[in-house]
Design an enzyme around this catalytic site. Sequence first.
Site, PDB file in Angstrom:
ATOM      1  N   LYS A   1       0.846  -1.201   0.000  1.00  0.00           N
ATOM      2  CA  LYS A   1       0.000   0.000   0.000  1.00  0.00           C
ATOM      3  C   LYS A   1       0.880   1.249   0.000  1.00  0.00           C
ATOM      4  O   LYS A   1       2.096   1.170   0.199  1.00  0.00           O
ATOM      5  CB  LYS A   1      -0.930  -0.008   1.207  1.00  0.00           C
ATOM      6  CG  LYS A   1      -0.239   0.033   2.558  1.00  0.00           C
ATOM      7  CD  LYS A   1      -1.264  -0.006   3.685  1.00  0.00           C
ATOM      8  CE  LYS A   1      -0.574   0.037   5.042  1.00  0.00           C
ATOM      9  NZ  LYS A   1      -1.547   0.063   6.150  1.00  0.00           N
TER      10      LYS A   1
ATOM     11  N   ARG B   1      -9.458  -0.725  16.797  1.00  0.00           N
ATOM     12  CA  ARG B   1     -10.747  -0.048  16.599  1.00  0.00           C
ATOM     13  C   ARG B   1     -10.713   1.048  15.527  1.00  0.00           C
ATOM     14  O   ARG B   1     -11.469   2.009  15.596  1.00  0.00           O
ATOM     15  CB  ARG B   1     -11.273   0.530  17.918  1.00  0.00           C
ATOM     16  CG  ARG B   1     -11.599  -0.531  18.958  1.00  0.00           C
ATOM     17  CD  ARG B   1     -12.251   0.046  20.196  1.00  0.00           C
ATOM     18  NE  ARG B   1     -12.587  -0.994  21.137  1.00  0.00           N
ATOM     19  CZ  ARG B   1     -11.736  -1.483  22.055  1.00  0.00           C
ATOM     20  NH1 ARG B   1     -10.518  -0.989  22.146  1.00  0.00           N
ATOM     21  NH2 ARG B   1     -12.101  -2.433  22.870  1.00  0.00           N
TER      22      ARG B   1
ATOM     23  N   TYR C   1      17.782  30.466   7.746  1.00  0.00           N
ATOM     24  CA  TYR C   1      16.677  31.241   8.301  1.00  0.00           C
ATOM     25  C   TYR C   1      16.729  31.282   9.825  1.00  0.00           C
ATOM     26  O   TYR C   1      17.055  30.289  10.485  1.00  0.00           O
ATOM     27  CB  TYR C   1      15.342  30.642   7.865  1.00  0.00           C
ATOM     28  CG  TYR C   1      15.007  30.892   6.412  1.00  0.00           C
ATOM     29  CD1 TYR C   1      14.763  32.175   5.935  1.00  0.00           C
ATOM     30  CD2 TYR C   1      14.932  29.839   5.515  1.00  0.00           C
ATOM     31  CE1 TYR C   1      14.441  32.400   4.606  1.00  0.00           C
ATOM     32  CE2 TYR C   1      14.608  30.040   4.178  1.00  0.00           C
ATOM     33  CZ  TYR C   1      14.370  31.332   3.735  1.00  0.00           C
ATOM     34  OH  TYR C   1      14.066  31.556   2.413  1.00  0.00           O
TER      35      TYR C   1
ATOM     36  N   MET D   1      13.025  25.013   1.900  1.00  0.00           N
ATOM     37  CA  MET D   1      12.261  24.323   0.855  1.00  0.00           C
ATOM     38  C   MET D   1      13.163  23.549  -0.103  1.00  0.00           C
ATOM     39  O   MET D   1      12.819  22.446  -0.533  1.00  0.00           O
ATOM     40  CB  MET D   1      11.423  25.330   0.066  1.00  0.00           C
ATOM     41  CG  MET D   1      10.564  24.681  -1.021  1.00  0.00           C
ATOM     42  SD  MET D   1       9.543  25.860  -1.908  1.00  0.00           S
ATOM     43  CE  MET D   1       8.344  26.284  -0.645  1.00  0.00           C
TER      44      MET D   1
END
Length: 377
Positions: free
Chosen positions: A49, A144, A272, A320
């Site tokens: 998956k 559950r 930063y 980024m």
Amino acid sequence: MNARWLPSFVAGTRIQASVDADAIAHNLAVIRAHAGAASPAPRIWATAKADAYGHGLSLAMPGLGQADGIAVQQLPEAHACRAAGWQGPILVYGGLLAEEDIAQLDLADLHLVISHEAQLDWLASCPPRPDAPAVWLRYDGDIRLAGFSDEAYARAYARCTALAAQHRIGAIGHLSHYARAEDEDGVAEADARFRQVIAGLPGLVSTCNSAALLRHPGHVCATDWVRPGIALYGVSPLAGIDGPALGLRPAMTLTARLFAVQTLPAGASIGYRAAFVASRDMRVGLVSCGYGDGYPRHAGTGTPVLAGGRRTRLLGRVTMDVMIIDLDGIDHAAPGMPVVLWGTPDLPVETVAASAGTIAAELLTGLTARVPFTARD
């Protein structure tokens, strides 16, 4: 670092993930050896998956060829498995998401996990067919997150028996998932409840993910199908133990290029918010990877990487597109040099995940579309 763990860069790429299908095949063999200690040995649903845990289904599939079945989350992934050449059984954990999904039940040897009454209502509207999909009733157990409760399970089984008599479904099996399989005491009570609920109800049984297989081998002999996932890709499901320590091989290596080298004077900051300040004169490298590629932004100073065959560390904040690394003692570092971010025996993804305060599966499945994937030579 062994050269086999340093894949060649595809021309023009700044970062890449290389996937080793041979490592996946090796890991499957290790898992089968663990399962084979039980008698009789259970069959293996190889869980693929989330696009094979982020490795890319088409790249991972050659390594899964010796599995007894493939397990995915949704029906479109089952069709993708067939497109990738898999001809064996396919288990769909999510079963049917909506009534219109019954139009996708045209695959041979299809198995559906059934978790709620509406899915049975939808199957009741299917036309009878000799190759109707098998179903696995999911017990909600101690996790559950889905499945039938103790009280509802027998009623759901009775409905399935009626649907099977009408040839709207095929065989009926029983499936459970443990909430705490990685813990020493995490299976026995939950499994006892499951066995009590299914007592007297015919059908094959499926339990045991990677953690249950490795931590609770005594429970493997009581199941017909096991469902390993993360361990297939070389990652340990057990806290404090990495995949290589279990004989597993990392299946994905994430590598980026060093694109600049700087000398940072003592007292100077970089990045930063001045998140890192040099305590002495030091050489630092700028690496072409950031949170835009899926590397965790919250990974901080000290998160390990491999540069020039040596372990070093991340400095400051991940941006980024760029991360900063310490080049102390790596005198040969130069622009263009590959930097391994995870996925070798010396730097398992679990180690990086622990430093970043997350889990390996999140890192593997979190790479963005701008990271190109290649097959390991």
